[in-house]
Write an enzyme that holds these catalytic residues in place. Structure first.
Site: not given
Ligand SMILES: C[S@@+](CC[C@H](N)C(=O)[O-])C[C@H]1O[C@@H](n2cnc3c(N)ncnc32)[C@H](O)[C@@H]1O
Ligand code: SF4
Length: 368
Positions: A97, A118, A122, A194, A217, A219, A297, A342
Site C-alpha cells: 500500500e 517486514c 517490531c 525512515s 526510529s 522509541h 496508532n 504510521c
Molecule cells: C512503518 S515504519 C516504516 C519505516 C521503517 N521501517 C521504520 O521503522 O522507521 C514508519 C514509522 O511508523 C512508525 N510506527 C510503526 N508502528 C506504529 C504504530 N503502531 N503507531 C505509530 N507509529 C508507528 C515506525 O516506528 C516508523 O517511525
Molecule cells: S516499524 Fe518499520 S522496521 Fe519495524 S516492523 Fe514496522 S516496518 Fe518493519
C-alpha cells in the site's frame, strides 16, 4: 527476524534494460527520456498507447518487456480527509500500500512501501505482524511514485510505508532512478528514508545519497527496553546508528530526524523524555537532530495491548524535551480511520476478507 546483508548485486532496473535495448536498436540517446516523459504525461503505462514513440520502438519494447511499462497495478483505493490509500498488486499476487497525504497548504507527500510485509518484528507495527513476504524490486518501488505522479503532482516522498527500506538492497537503485534527471528528476532533499536502525544500510545511504533526509526510529533511550520493542536493537544497537548520523551531520550539516513512538505507560514517562533529551544533547551537533513524536496508532495483528497516550501526556513529553533545548514536534498524521497512518499498513494480509482478485483493474473508491 529476517536479515539480508546485500548478498547479491541487485538486478538491472527497467530503465537500464530499456536504455540497453534502445541503444542496441541504434535509437538516439534521448529516446529513453522521451519514453519516460510520455508515460508520465499520458497517464498510460501501455507501450502500444505511447504514440510519441515511433511504432518500431513500441513494437520492440512490447516484444522485449511485454505490453506494459509498470509491474505494479492499483487494485483498490480508499479516500478520506486529506488522505488517499492505494492498494497495489503485482502479477504474482504480492500486495503493498501507499498513502498520499495532502496538507492544507496544497503540499502532497507520498508514503511508499519497500517490502511486502517486514521481517524485523517490531512489536507495535502491523507490517511487522505480517512478516517478510519479499523485497520489492527497484521498479516496483518507483512504480508507486509513477502511478501517483500520473494522477497529479507529488511534492515529497517518504520511505515510511510497509517495510524497512534499508534492509532492501533494491532501495538504492530505486533512489538512483527517482533522482535521475532523465527519469523522475526528484530532488533528494524532497525524499526521506525512515529506518529502524539497519546500520549497514544506513551507512550505505549516507555515503551514496547524502542529500536524502534520514529519520531514525528511536522509541526508547534505554537499550534493554528498546530491544523489547525493536528486536533489531540486539543486532545493530541504537548507539551504532547514532554514530553514523553524527558523522553524517558533521559532514553535510543536514538536519536529521529521530522518530519517537509514544506508547501509553510503556515509553512515555518524564524519565524517558529526560533520557532522550540527554541522548540528543550528548551529540556533537545536537541542534541538527530534530525529534518527531508519534503517538501510537492502533495496529492490526499487534499482540501486546498497546494504547495511545492522552494528548496531555504527549504535550508533557514534548514540553520536557523542549525545556532541555531539544527541537521536537509532533508528527502530523493522516488516515487513522482508514488504517493508513504510521504502522497501520498491512495490504490486507491481516484481514479476514479475501484478498482482491489479481485481475481486478478497476478502482473502487470508498469514503473513509
Ligand atoms: C512503518 S515504519 C516504516 C519505516 C521503517 N521501517 C521504520 O521503522 O522507521 C514508519 C514509522 O511508523 C512508525 N510506527 C510503526 N508502528 C506504529 C504504530 N503502531 N503507531 C505509530 N507509529 C508507528 C515506525 O516506528 C516508523 O517511525
Ligand atoms: S516499524 Fe518499520 S522496521 Fe519495524 S516492523 Fe514496522 S516496518 Fe518493519
Amino acid at each position: 527476524m529476517c536479515i539480508q546483508l546485500f548478498p547479491n548485486p541487485p538486478p538491472r532496473t527497467r530503465y537500464a534494460a530499456i536504455a540497453e535495448l534502445l541503444s542496441s536498436l541504434g535509437e538516439p540517446a534521448y529516446r529513453l527520456s522521451q519514453l519516460v516523459r510520455a508515460v508520465h504525461r499520458t497517464g498510460t503505462t501501455e507501450y502500444a498507447q505511447l504514440s510519441a514513440l515511433p511504432r518500431r520502438v513500441r513494437s520492440s519494447l512490447i516484444e522485449a518487456f511485454g505490453p506494459t511499462f509498470a509491474d505494479l497495478r492499483p487494485i483498490a483505493r480508499q479516500s478520506g480527509d486529506q488522505v488517499e490509500k492505494t492498494l497495489f498488486e503485482n502479477d504474482n499476487g504480492a500486495r503493498i500500500e501507499t498513502v498520499l497525504a495532502r496538507y492544507r497548504t496544497g503540499w502532497t507527500s507520498l508514503c511508499l512501501s519497500t517490502q511486502v510485509g517486514c521481517g524485523l518484528g517490531c512489536t507495535f507495527c502491523a507490517t511487522g505482524a505480517v512478516g517478510l513476504v519479499r523485497n520489492l524490486s527497484a521498479d516496483e518501488i518507483c512504480d508507486q511514485v509513477l502511478y501517483h505522479q500520473q494522477q497529479g503532482p507529488v511534492d515529497s516522498i517518504a520511505f515510511m510505508g510497509m517495510g524497512e527500506a534499508l534492509a532492501n538492497p533494491h532501495t538504492f537503485p530505486a533512489l538512483d532512478v527517482l533522482t535521475h534527471p532523465d527519469y523522475f528528476g526528484l530532488s533528494p532533499r524532497r525524499i526521506t528514508v525512515s529506518t529502524v536502525g539497519f546500520a549497514p544500510g544506513l551507512q550505505r545511504l549516507v555515503d551514496s545519497h547524502p542529500q536524502v533526509n534520514v529519520t531514525l526510529s528511536v522509541h526508547s533511550p534505554f537499550p534493554a527496553e528498546r530491544s523489547t520493542l525493536i528486536p533489531l536493537e540486539g543486532r545493530f544497537p541504537l548507539a551504532s546508528c547514532l554514530a553514523i548520523l553524527d558523522q553524517h551531520v558533521a559532514e553535510t550539516r543536514r538536519k536529521t530526524y529521530l522518530a519517537y513512538l509514544l506508547i501509553d505507560g510503556v515509553n512515555d514517562s518524564p524519565a524517558h523524555a529526560t533520557a532522550l533529551a540527554s541522548l540528543v544533547n550528548s551529540r556533537d551537533q545536537p541542534r541538527l537532530f530534530h525529534v518527531s513524536v508519534i503517538p501510537y496508532n492502533d495496529a492490526v495483528g499487534v499482540t501486546p495491548a498497546y494504547r495511545r497516550p492522552s494528548a496531555a501526556r504527549v504535550a508533557e513529553f514534548l514540553r520536557t524535551l523542549r525545556s532541555a533545548n531539544v527541537r521536537a514536534t509532533q508528527r502530523q498524521q493522516f488516515g487513522g480511520a482508514l488504517d493508513a497512518a504510521c504502522g497501520q499498513l498491512h495490504a490486507q494480509y491481516l484481514s479476514s476478507a479475501p484478498a482482491p482478485a489479481a485481475d481486478r483493474r478497476r478502482l473502487p473508491i470508498t469514503a473513509g
